[in-house]
Design a protein around this motif. Sequence first.
Motif: not given
Length: 317
Positions: A44, A188, A221, A259
């Motif tokens: 991240d 993911e 994100g 986001h």
Amino acid sequence: MTSVLLPEGELRVARCDTLDKLIAVGDGDAALLYLYILRHGSEDGRTAARALHLSDERYERAAFTLNNLSAPAAETKNTEKSENAAPQYTAAELRRARNEDGEFSAVCDAAENAFGRALTEGMLRSLLTAYDHLGLDGGAIIELLSYLKNEKGEVRLSDIKRETYQWADMGIVNAQDAQQYLARRVNEKPFIEALYRALGADPAQPAPKEQRVCRFALAHGFPAESVELAVRRTEAHQGHRSLDYTLGILRQWEKSGVHTISEITALEPESRTAAVAVGQTEAQPTDSGTLADWEQAWLAQKEEIRRRMKEAEANGL
């Protein structure tokens, strides 16, 4: 000048063409970020920025530099250059590696099981390139073969070539790193497929630019509905799809700290109409009296930041 001696330790593999570019541009933050990714993988962005003590602005600038150094158009060219630079193993060298190196022999046995047939000279050459030239150990390559077989139902030589070069770029060279990386990919996968659908891409065969946008969205994100909103905004502003423009929108939202669709539409009330098309049940009025308390407070904070920035620009700061 003083000589520098580096201590020995765990090995990470960096591509020389990327290092040459980093040296040429002279961007210290980008070089530091590249070293961090080699050591820890593509984590991240906020985690990386915090570990490297970089502000959001410095991190974004460094990430932008790295993305440009490995832009999709250049990735294929650089990979081809690296493949051309790989040793041209002779048939005798391939036989000797398989017969005399127990670890590589185990890789070959695993590859034959994955391919379902005896290895050709070209297959052996690709495996030895990954093992000997790129520095992936036998465990890492076997983990990759198993993943490709389970994920796609078949193992293709092109997938092995692409993945092994990418793994070497990311410093994934042993079985433990490979297991951790593949576990993240499995977890993911549903999010990645949703992101590709939001881009209008084929999740099974995404184009390089689609992969780049997906990587950015995943790392920062952004849910699929926000990516779809960025795509619709791109079409509204450009009159057609443009992945570069869509990525620019996502970068701007990341810079603003928004986001989700609710966050984005709180910052940009003009986006509320477009948000209806991506799953919102009803368009919300845009006057501040209809906003939730947190939205009003959040908008007031953003307006204050804008005001200070305008004052600074007016004062030449």
